[in-house]
Design an enzyme around this catalytic site. Structure first.
Site, mmCIF file in Angstrom:
data_model
loop_
_atom_site.group_PDB
_atom_site.id
_atom_site.type_symbol
_atom_site.label_atom_id
_atom_site.label_comp_id
_atom_site.label_asym_id
_atom_site.label_seq_id
_atom_site.Cartn_x
_atom_site.Cartn_y
_atom_site.Cartn_z
ATOM 1 N N LYS A 74 0.853 -1.196 0.000
ATOM 2 C CA LYS A 74 0.000 0.000 0.000
ATOM 3 C C LYS A 74 0.883 1.237 0.000
ATOM 4 O O LYS A 74 1.640 1.466 0.936
ATOM 5 C CB LYS A 74 -0.922 0.017 1.220
ATOM 6 C CG LYS A 74 -1.704 1.331 1.329
ATOM 7 C CD LYS A 74 -2.540 1.441 2.578
ATOM 8 C CE LYS A 74 -2.913 2.907 2.811
ATOM 9 N NZ LYS A 74 -3.740 3.102 4.003
ATOM 10 N N GLY A 121 -8.388 8.933 9.672
ATOM 11 C CA GLY A 121 -8.674 9.019 11.103
ATOM 12 C C GLY A 121 -9.771 9.991 11.480
ATOM 13 O O GLY A 121 -10.039 10.190 12.658
ATOM 14 N N ALA A 123 -9.766 5.305 4.086
ATOM 15 C CA ALA A 123 -9.774 6.453 5.011
ATOM 16 C C ALA A 123 -11.105 7.186 5.019
ATOM 17 O O ALA A 123 -11.731 7.374 3.976
ATOM 18 C CB ALA A 123 -8.672 7.451 4.695
ATOM 19 N N GLY A 124 -11.503 7.578 6.204
ATOM 20 C CA GLY A 124 -12.680 8.423 6.375
ATOM 21 C C GLY A 124 -13.908 7.718 6.910
ATOM 22 O O GLY A 124 -14.844 8.369 7.375
ATOM 23 N N ASN A 174 -9.237 1.595 9.655
ATOM 24 C CA ASN A 174 -8.491 1.275 10.864
ATOM 25 C C ASN A 174 -9.167 1.901 12.090
ATOM 26 O O ASN A 174 -9.722 1.221 12.953
ATOM 27 C CB ASN A 174 -7.051 1.772 10.728
ATOM 28 C CG ASN A 174 -6.127 1.265 11.832
ATOM 29 O OD1 ASN A 174 -4.955 1.010 11.601
ATOM 30 N ND2 ASN A 174 -6.598 1.093 13.054
ATOM 31 N N THR A 175 -9.182 3.243 12.118
ATOM 32 C CA THR A 175 -9.638 3.950 13.315
ATOM 33 C C THR A 175 -11.094 3.643 13.662
ATOM 34 O O THR A 175 -11.436 3.540 14.848
ATOM 35 C CB THR A 175 -9.446 5.467 13.127
ATOM 36 O OG1 THR A 175 -8.128 5.692 12.640
ATOM 37 C CG2 THR A 175 -9.620 6.213 14.436
#
Lengths: 265, 78
Positions: A108, A169, A195-196, A217-218
């Protein structure tokens, strides 16, 4: 209609750089309270790919637990990232080491432009993509939600396009559905929102737009109950994918009754 | 014993590992160096003077005075 059954969705799969996966959810391995929680969340998510970072070993405490002790790289595909890299050179250097550490060419790439937004620097990203492809890597590339930039990355040899839905994040959800959809329509390689995503409905939206997958992830790691959220994300990705394949109804401005008007008493 | 220690002290060379200066014995391979640091050579990747050292060669390539090593592994990340 064809004779498709609900079970056919179980055989749904996607392929990136010649590798086929059944789960369309990719999860990160950062921000968890410990490796055991991370491993349990991974299990609940059903993900077959995890992103990992490349960092200096802790020379002062070589016996500290390691990620590989909890998440077996022979069972789960490790996708090394270049998080924290702000130039093409740093990113390429990091991935050369990652390839040596694990022997993987599927990576990635993310080259960041600034710390405040963690927005990608597309000039450096494109440069790094070209170098990596020339060296035999298969880069999945984090990028802006710009259909032209996405096309340029694909032409440079990116094996997947991974536009942000919102800043890394942030948990703000898919901010621009129109551009994500345009990227999906124009792409010859898999498109994953990276992301997001903040909660399950965000993941479902990404999938309903026709994305091949979602990376997060977050949203899982910072949930009050990460393991339950991991399961929610698994279901949301599956639900969104099925809704996309099913083909949603058209939108109407006004009501349309579901019960027949004929035969009213 | 003291004699041996003295001899060894004379046979150390200066290297950097992950940005930190250290003295190590002369005549070590990179695989030896990682083991001396308490690391398993098959769990790390090593860059020597900005060049990746292939894992298969860690046991062959000798540590030399002035070498700058980056020893990395996978950690959690998104």
């Amino acid at each position: 209609m064809t004779g498709k059954t609900a079970n056919e969705s179980d055989r749904d799969s996607w392929t990136v750089a010649g590798r086929t996966f059944t789960s369309r959810l990719i999860v990160g391995t950062g921000k968890y309270s410990d490796f055991a929680q991370n491993a349990a969340a991974l299990e609940a998510s059903g993900a077959e790919i995890v992103t990992v970072a490349v960092r200096r070993v802790n020379v002062s405490d070589p016996n500290a637990p390691m990620l590989t002790d909890f998440i077996d790289p022979r069972k789960v595909t490790y996708l090394p990232n270049t998080a924290g890299c702000f130039t093409a050179d740093e990113a390429v250097r990091t991935l050369r080491l990652a390839r040596e550490a694990g022997g993987w060419d599927l990576v990635k790439l993310e080259v960041l432009g600034e710390a405040r937004t963690l927005y990608p620097d597309m000039r450096e990203t494109l440069k790094a993509t070209e170098t990596l492809v020339a060296e035999g890597f298969k880069p999945m590339v984090y990028c802006v939600d710009d259909p032209i930039a996405a096309k340029q990355l694909e032409e440079a040899g990116a094996v997947a396009i991974m536009p942000l839905g919102a800043p890394i994040g942030s948990g703000l959800g898919i901010q621009n559905r129109v551009t994500i959809r345009l990227i999906v329509e124009g792409s010859g390689v898999p498109v994953l929102v990276d992301a997001g995503v903040g909660t399950a409905s965000d993941a479902a939206v990404a999938m309903e737009l026709g994305c091949d997958g979602v990376l997060m992830n977050t949203a899982i790691a910072e949930a009050k109950d990460p393991i339950r959220m991991a399961r929610a994300m698994k279901l949301a990705v599956e639900a969104g994918r099925n809704a996309y394949l099913a083909g949603r109804m058209g939108r109407r401005m006004y009501a349309d009754p579901s019960s027949p008007l004929a035969g009213l008493i | 014993m003291t004699q041996r220690k003295a001899a060894l002290a004379n046979d150390t060379i200066s290297v950097r590992v992950n940005g930190e200066h250290r003295r190590v014995y002369e005549g070590l391979s990179i695989a030896d160096l990682t083991r001396d640091l308490g690391l398993s050579p098959d769990k790390v990747a090593v860059e020597r003077n900005l060049e990746v050292v292939p894992r298969a060669k860690l046991a062959e390539v000798m540590v030399e005075d002035g070498d700058d090593f980056e020893i990395v592994t996978f950690v959690g990340g998104g």
